[in-house]
Design a protein around this motif. Structure first.
Motif, PDB file in Angstrom:
ATOM      1  N   ASP A 228       0.861  -1.184   0.000  1.00  0.00           N
ATOM      2  CA  ASP A 228       0.000   0.000   0.000  1.00  0.00           C
ATOM      3  C   ASP A 228       0.891   1.226   0.000  1.00  0.00           C
ATOM      4  OD1 ASP A 228      -2.117   1.750   0.206  1.00  0.00           O
ATOM      5  OD2 ASP A 228      -2.678   1.187   2.245  1.00  0.00           O
ATOM      6  N   THR A 319       0.853   1.452   7.690  1.00  0.00           N
ATOM      7  CA  THR A 319       1.033   2.605   6.812  1.00  0.00           C
ATOM      8  C   THR A 319       1.097   3.875   7.656  1.00  0.00           C
ATOM      9  OG1 THR A 319      -1.322   3.107   6.550  1.00  0.00           O
ATOM     10  CG2 THR A 319      -0.383   1.483   5.045  1.00  0.00           C
ATOM     11  N   GLU A 321       0.105   7.662   6.606  1.00  0.00           N
ATOM     12  CA  GLU A 321      -0.459   8.331   5.436  1.00  0.00           C
ATOM     13  C   GLU A 321      -1.301   9.566   5.759  1.00  0.00           C
ATOM     14  OE1 GLU A 321      -3.707   6.108   3.503  1.00  0.00           O
ATOM     15  OE2 GLU A 321      -3.226   4.409   4.787  1.00  0.00           O
ATOM     16  N   GLU A 335       1.986   8.352   1.571  1.00  0.00           N
ATOM     17  CA  GLU A 335       1.828   7.109   2.348  1.00  0.00           C
ATOM     18  C   GLU A 335       3.006   6.174   2.141  1.00  0.00           C
ATOM     19  OE1 GLU A 335      -1.408   4.567   0.968  1.00  0.00           O
ATOM     20  OE2 GLU A 335      -1.496   3.564   2.918  1.00  0.00           O
TER      21      GLU A 335
HETATM   22 ZN    ZN Z   1      -3.480   2.830   3.250  1.00  0.00          ZN
END
Ligand code: ZN
Ligand code: ZN
Length: 359
Positions: A228, A319, A321, A335
């Motif tokens: 991600d 993450t 972000e 991110e």
């Molecule tokens: Zn994310």
């Protein structure tokens, strides 16, 4: 994989259950290795049973960890019907996953079980184990990240302006598949100009114009594990305000990354990054949490947001972000994916974080 079921068994006394029924297929995969679409697992100190239907018998033989006893039912039967025969004798408390088992199947389960079995609703037991990744899992997530990073760099080489958001999203996803991704982790976000002010924007048939700021959020799934990442890039030289907002989000992002460490509260890491943005008056424009765990699923434990009670642990993959969204104008989100360590974190994402200007 086999030691994961041992760890689950170790959690059961505190949860007040003797045997745990696992029906969530991601959790079944985590515990047994099985990747099919119909399966369950029973786990206790003594019990290691995997169940599926006749269509998946061969697949189960190839995938399911040898510590599990494999059983199957004919097509017309619900898997839950093999549970009674797989349980030890005597009174016992059987835990089930309340977030997964539907009311209809719960009732079926109750009907198929003898009265000696008490059903106990449980939540988040396997998810708690999944939050801490082992070396093999971190290697898989790292490989997914490397793959997705390469696809992004490929995308930028062909330029952004003059292509529609949808074309860009499709090209990015196609490239990830060609590089060997199982699939995408989630529907990619490519959002230009004012559209970038929507944190969950869907790609449109609208061309990116020169000078637009473009939010791109994408991920690859490899060996079941997700990546991600978000980058905000400029399709041509951006104005001064865009650069200022970008630098502010970047400062918040770096502050968030630097706040990550095992033992720290997830809400404290959120606050560290959020304060940077709020102190400059943009707190209202950062409306979502700072981050989330990533693994077999794109959103899993722990959760980094205000009022999160989670505490970061070594081996979490999360993450970071932050974003600022100015409705009707533009949005910026940055991110990274990081692995939590004893004294900080290791950043998996390799795409640069300074503002990239694509001509
Ligand atoms: Zn994310
Ligand atoms: Zn993302």
């Amino acid at each position: 994989v086999s030691e994961r079921a041992d760890r689950l068994a170790g959690l059961l006394p505190e949860a007040g259950v003797d045997v745990m029924l696992v029906t969530d297929l991601v959790n079944v995969r985590y515990l047994t290795g099985y990747t099919g679409s119909n399966g369950l697992a029973l786990v206790s100190d003594q019990v290691r049973t995997f169940g599926t239907d006749f269509r998946y018998v061969e697949q189960a033989a190839a995938e399911v960890d040898a510590s599990f006893d494999r059983r199957s039912v004919p097509s017309a039967t619900d898997l839950l019907e093999l549970i009674e025969d797989s349980l030890p004798a005597g009174e016992l408390r059987l835990g089930f996953e309340a977030d997964n088992l539907t009311v209809r199947r719960y009732e079926l389960l109750r009907e198929t079980l003898d009265e000696r079995v008490e059903l106990v609703a449980c939540a988040g037991l396997v998810e708690m184990l999944r939050a801490v990744k082992d070396a093999q899992e971190i290697a898989s997530i790292t490989a997914a990240t490397v793959l997705a990073d390469a696809s992004f760099e490929r995308l930028l080489r062909d330029g952004l302006a003059g292509r529609t958001e949808r074309e860009l999203a499709v090209a990015l996803e196609q490239d990830m598949r060609e590089r060997g991704a199982d699939r995408v982790s989630f529907e990619s976000i490519v959002a230009a100009g004012p559209h970038g002010a929507l944190p969950h924007a869907q790609p449109r048939e609208v061309e990116v114009r020169a000078g637009d700021l473009v939010v791109i959020d994408w991920g690859a799934q490899l060996d079941g594990y997700c990546s991600d990442c978000t980058r905000t890039v400029a399709a041509g030289e951006p104005g001064e305000e865009v650069r200022e907002i970008y630098e502010l989000v970047l400062e918040a992002q770096v502050t968030g990354v630097n706040a990550v460490r095992a033992g720290r509260g997830a809400q404290d890491v959120d606050a560290a990054a959020r304060d940077v943005i709020a102190d400059r008056g943009y707190g209202e424009q950062f409306g979502h949490g700072l981050g989330h765990g990533v693994g077999l699923e794109i959103h899993e434990a722990p959760t980094l947001r205000r009022r999160s009670s989670d505490e970061l642990m070594t081996g979490n993959v999360v993450t970071i972000e932050p974003g600022i969204y100015l409705p009707g104008r533009f949005g910026v989100r940055i991110e990274d994916l990081v692995v939590v360590t004893d004294d900080g974190c290791k950043i998996l994402t390799s795409v640069p974080k300074r503002l990239i200007v694509v001509d």
